[in-house]
Structures are given as structure tokens and as C-alpha cells.
Design an enzyme around this catalytic site. Structure first.
Site, short mmCIF file in Angstrom:
data_model
loop_
_atom_site.label_atom_id
_atom_site.label_comp_id
_atom_site.label_asym_id
_atom_site.label_seq_id
_atom_site.Cartn_x
_atom_site.Cartn_y
_atom_site.Cartn_z
NE ARG A 56 2.81 -4.81 11.31
CZ ARG A 56 3.62 -4.54 10.30
NH1 ARG A 56 4.77 -5.18 10.17
NH2 ARG A 56 3.29 -3.63 9.41
CE LYS A 68 -2.18 -0.81 3.86
NZ LYS A 68 -1.50 -2.06 4.28
NE ARG A 109 7.52 -1.04 9.58
CZ ARG A 109 6.32 -0.82 9.03
NH1 ARG A 109 6.24 -0.22 7.86
NH2 ARG A 109 5.22 -1.20 9.63
P1 AMP Z 1 1.64 0.50 8.91
O1 AMP Z 1 2.93 1.17 8.53
O2 AMP Z 1 0.45 1.08 8.20
O3 AMP Z 1 1.70 -1.00 8.78
O4 AMP Z 1 1.38 0.82 10.46
C1 AMP Z 1 2.34 0.46 11.44
C2 AMP Z 1 1.68 0.40 12.80
O5 AMP Z 1 1.11 1.68 13.13
C3 AMP Z 1 0.50 -0.57 12.91
O6 AMP Z 1 0.93 -1.91 13.13
C4 AMP Z 1 -0.22 0.02 14.12
O7 AMP Z 1 0.46 -0.27 15.31
C5 AMP Z 1 -0.11 1.50 13.86
N1 AMP Z 1 -1.21 1.99 13.02
C6 AMP Z 1 -1.14 2.51 11.77
N2 AMP Z 1 -2.35 2.85 11.33
C7 AMP Z 1 -3.23 2.53 12.31
C8 AMP Z 1 -4.63 2.62 12.43
N3 AMP Z 1 -5.40 3.11 11.45
N4 AMP Z 1 -5.20 2.20 13.58
C9 AMP Z 1 -4.45 1.71 14.60
N5 AMP Z 1 -3.12 1.59 14.53
C10 AMP Z 1 -2.50 1.99 13.40
#
Ligand code: AMP
Length: 218
Positions: free
Chosen positions: A144, A13, A133
Site C-alpha cells: 500500500r 487522515k 483489518r
Molecule cells: P483507506 O481506508 O483509505 O486506506 O482505503 C482502503 C482501501 O480501499 C485502499 O487500499 C483501496 O483498496 C480502496 N480505496 C479507498 N479509496 C480508494 C480510491 N480513491 N481509489 C481506489 N481505491 C481506493
């Protein structure tokens, strides 16, 4: 365009969002990026989010919703945005709906990226080796993916019922996937009349699928 990118971690994404934001010249709002930046800077938001992000859990809805609503209120989001990683729960989607309804600026399309779990795991493990990360360890990756399945996947139905969902095969070369998405958006443009309202003459079934059907087909 007001677009939501939905899909499991590792589906690409972020990569596609960067390319699309460049193409459409609109802001790329990535909640994950905002959290990581806040964690790195040690802000109060970062301190709240860190434990959740590191564990691979979702940051509580009220925290995320407040953060995104503030971001969407910025002037650069007035003419459109690409949301990457938000919403991730039904409560977040409802909050977004309410906000956009208040502003009379509904979503145009929700793109759901699809790839199987083995492919996602392989990609995330590869990224872990490259970027290091904090949430890319093996157990956290599995967690996740589980969190996605239980908390976020219900949004596929949520948006399908609203006639907003389009599926994107997220396996392949980055450039090819961008071409696929642009084609999906082109077709979605036919279904939407530019201000996000359903075009007259199309049935609900036609909206939620890919077919165009005359009103009489109801
Ligand atoms: P991502 O880079 O989008 O995979 O997000 C990394 C982490 O940020 C996720 O595993 C959550 O811990 C947190 N996070 C990002 N977006 C959200 C969301 N919309 N709701 C809750 N936690 C989020």
C-alpha cells in the site's frame, strides 16, 4: 468548506477527518470506509472491491469515481464535505475537478499529511494488531505504501500547481495535529475568498506557497 485530505496510509487522515467533520459540521466522505462497509454487507460494489482492498491495490478508477460522484450528489454535501482517501489517482482528481467545475463549487484546500515511511509502517502494524483489518498484513502494508508512492503521490504536484496544496506535519499527538490543521485552514482562508476563487492581488507563486505577495511582485 470543500476539503481533500491527501496522504499515505497510516498518516492519520481518517482520525483527523472525523475530528474536522465534527468541527465544521460537514460530511466525512471516506472511500475506504464506504468500501469496507460494502464488503461487510456483501453488496455488488463490495464484491467488486474486496479483492483490490484485500491486496492493498486501488479499486479501478471507474468504480471509485462513480461511487464518489453519487455520494457528492447527496443533499448533505451541498454546503461542503471532507474527502478522505479520494482522489488517489490523477484520473480521479481530474474527474473530481470536472464535477466541481460543472457545479461551480471548486475545492478550497487540499491538505497533504506527511510522515516518514518507518513511522507509517509502525502505525499500520499497530493498527493491524488492534483492528485486524484485512489489508493490514506486513506485505500488504508495504504494498500500500508503494501504491501510494507511484499512484497517489503525483497528486501533490497536481494540487500544488493549482495553488490548493498545504502540507501538514502528521507526526505528533492527535490533538496537536488538529490544532495545526485548523491553523493551516485559517491561513488558507486568507488565500481564498470563500467561494473558492483566487483572491485578486496574489500571484501564482504566492498561491502555491505559504507567502502572500502583492501582484507587483510577479
Ligand atoms: P483507506 O481506508 O483509505 O486506506 O482505503 C482502503 C482501501 O480501499 C485502499 O487500499 C483501496 O483498496 C480502496 N480505496 C479507498 N479509496 C480508494 C480510491 N480513491 N481509489 C481506489 N481505491 C481506493
Amino acid at each position: 468548506m470543500r476539503i481533500v485530505l491527501l496522504g499515505p496510509p497510516g498518516a492519520g487522515k481518517g482520525t483527523q477527518a472525523t475530528r474536522l467533520a465534527n468541527h465544521f459540521q460537514c460530511p466525512h466522505v471516506s472511500t475506504g470506509d464506504i468500501f469496507r462497509a460494502n464488503v461487510a454487507e456483501g453488496t455488488p460494489l463490495g464484491q467488486t472491491a474486496k479483492e483490490y482492498v484485500d491486496r492493498g491495490d486501488l479499486v479501478p478508477d471507474e468504480v471509485v469515481i462513480a461511487m464518489v460522484m453519487e455520494r457528492l450528489g447527496a443533499p448533505d454535501c451541498e454546503s461542503g464535505f471532507l474527502l478522505d482517501g479520494f482522489p488517489r489517482t490523477v484520473a480521479q482528481a481530474e474527474a473530481l475537478d470536472r464535477r466541481l467545475a460543472d457545479m461551480d463549487t471548486p475545492l478550497h484546500v487540499v491538505l497533504c499529511f506527511e510522515a516518514d515511511d518507518d513511522e507509517l509502517f509502525r502505525r499500520l502494524a499497530g493498527r493491524s494488531a488492534q483492528l485486524g483489518r484485512s489489508d493490514d498484513g506486513e506485505a500488504t502494508i508495504r504494498h500500500r505504501l508503494e501504491v501510494y508512492a507511484s499512484k497517489t503521490r503525483p497528486l501533490v504536484d497536481y494540487y500544488m500547481h493549482r495553488g490548493l496544496l498545504d502540507l501538514v506535519d502528521a507526526v505528533g499527538q492527535v490533538e496537536d495535529i488538529t490544532v495545526r490543521i485548523l491553523e493551516v485552514l485559517r491561513v488558507a482562508g486568507y488565500r481564498r475568498n470563500g467561494n473558492g476563487h483566487r483572491r485578486p492581488g496574489l500571484t501564482r507563486a504566492a498561491w502555491s506557497g505559504r507567502i502572500h505577495a502583492p501582484r507587483t511582485a510577479r
